[in-house]
Design an enzyme around this catalytic site. Structure first.
Site, short mmCIF file in Angstrom:
data_model
loop_
_atom_site.label_atom_id
_atom_site.label_comp_id
_atom_site.label_asym_id
_atom_site.label_seq_id
_atom_site.Cartn_x
_atom_site.Cartn_y
_atom_site.Cartn_z
CB THR A 62 -1.02 -0.08 1.17
OG1 THR A 62 -1.91 1.02 1.07
CG2 THR A 62 -0.36 -0.06 2.54
CE LYS A 66 -1.90 0.57 -3.64
NZ LYS A 66 -3.28 0.92 -4.01
#
Ligand code: NDP
Length: 273
Positions: A62, A66
């Site tokens: 997250t 990413k």
């Protein structure tokens, strides 16, 4: 025992460990799933160490990693390659790590679960960040007629359509959108504005014409965007909690080959917010 983790910074707020333990219960799978705070400059080093562990089978990724995860993976799925962004890492038996992006599938599945038709629909996508990147191809594959992208920083909307080069995409400035009386069937807010209690600047007249407004953000109360659309009388106003569970379910499937039932997990999560 199979081990998994979500890697991010910050990470304390992550609901992924809770979601994946509920999925595991459904399929009588015994697994460990941790939320790991990764120093902002050390993603690759940490990920390399984790994946060297024989029991470690995969990770969710997250904010803000990413894009780094896309570089870390040895191979990318088609969605991840196109989006340039990875939220799921899968260790294959031969220790090749595959990078996938399940955000788009999560969104599309949640829309389908809410009976929002996508085929032939005109979509307004607000925002041009990582989340927007991840959902464009899955929406096109689901058969939408067009996607207009509007963003506070107009140049980022232009860059996004130049990156994808799909004929169904167009970039609009907020001024163009709000002045020209555009109408859409589905409006998706992919900005993080709701997290700061702010609205993304789209005129009420545009929102009021939509049959469905979707906010990728979620909270215990309706987000400010969902509340605004409800007030305008939009028939379906949905927050992003179902997308969160949907993307997790797709990751779980990629790791374990089992498709979890998202509905009870979504209900449990809603109670926990
Ligand atoms: P990024 O930081 O990559 O992009 C943020 C976007 O929001 C940019 O387009 C930015 O515009 C815009 N923005 C931020 N603040 C405002 C504001 N006050 N007014 C208008 N626009 C604003 O973030 P992501 O794309 O990764 O994530 C976006 C949102 O999607 C977050 O809320 C995140 O939680 C959510 N999300 C939800 C998921 C789910 O499963 N439900 C999955 C992934 C993301 P600009 O370019 O002008 O800065």
């Amino acid at each position: 025992m199979k081990k998994f983790a979500v890697l991010g910074n910050p990470i304390a707020q992550s609901m992924s460990p809770f979601i994946h333990q509920l999925f595991a219960k459904q399929s009588n799978e015994l697994l460990q799933y941790d939320a790991l705070l990764i120093p902002k400059t050390s993603f690759s080093e940490y990920a390399t160490n984790l994946f060297e562990n024989e029991e470690f089978k995969g990770a969710n990724v997250t904010v803000p990693f990413k894009q780094e995860a896309a570089k870390f993976a040895s191979v990318l799925t088609e969605e991840a390659r196109i989006a340039g962004s990875v939220n799921t890492l899968i260790k294959l038996d031969n220790r090749v790590v595959v990078g996938a992006n399940t955000d788009g599938v999560g969104l599309v599945n949640d829309l389908v679960l809410n009976n929002v038709g996508l085929s032939g629909q005109r979509v307004l996508l607000i925002g041009a960040g990582g989340a927007a990147r991840g959902v464009i191809s899955p929406l096109i594959q689901a058969g939408v007629a067009s996607i207009a992208i509007v963003n506070r920083t107009y140049d980022r909307a232009i860059s996004l359509i130049n990156h994808f080069k799909h004929k169904q995409l167009e970039a609009l400035s907020l001024d163009q959108l709000n002045q020209d009386g555009h109408h859409f069937d589905l409006v998706i807010n992919s900005t993080s504005a709701s997290l700061y209690g702010e609205l993304p600047g789209v005129a009420n007249t545009v929102l009021a014409h939509a049959a469905c407004c979707y906010d990728m953000a979620y909270a215990s109360e309706p987000t400010i965007f969902v509340a605004q659309c409800e007030q305008l009388g939009v028939k379906q106003c949905i927050d992003g909690l179902g997308m969160l569970v949907g993307q997790a379910a797709e990751s779980y499937f990629l790791w374990n080959g089992v498709r979890p039932d998202v509905k009870p997990v979504l209900a449990a999560l809603r109670q926990r917010l």
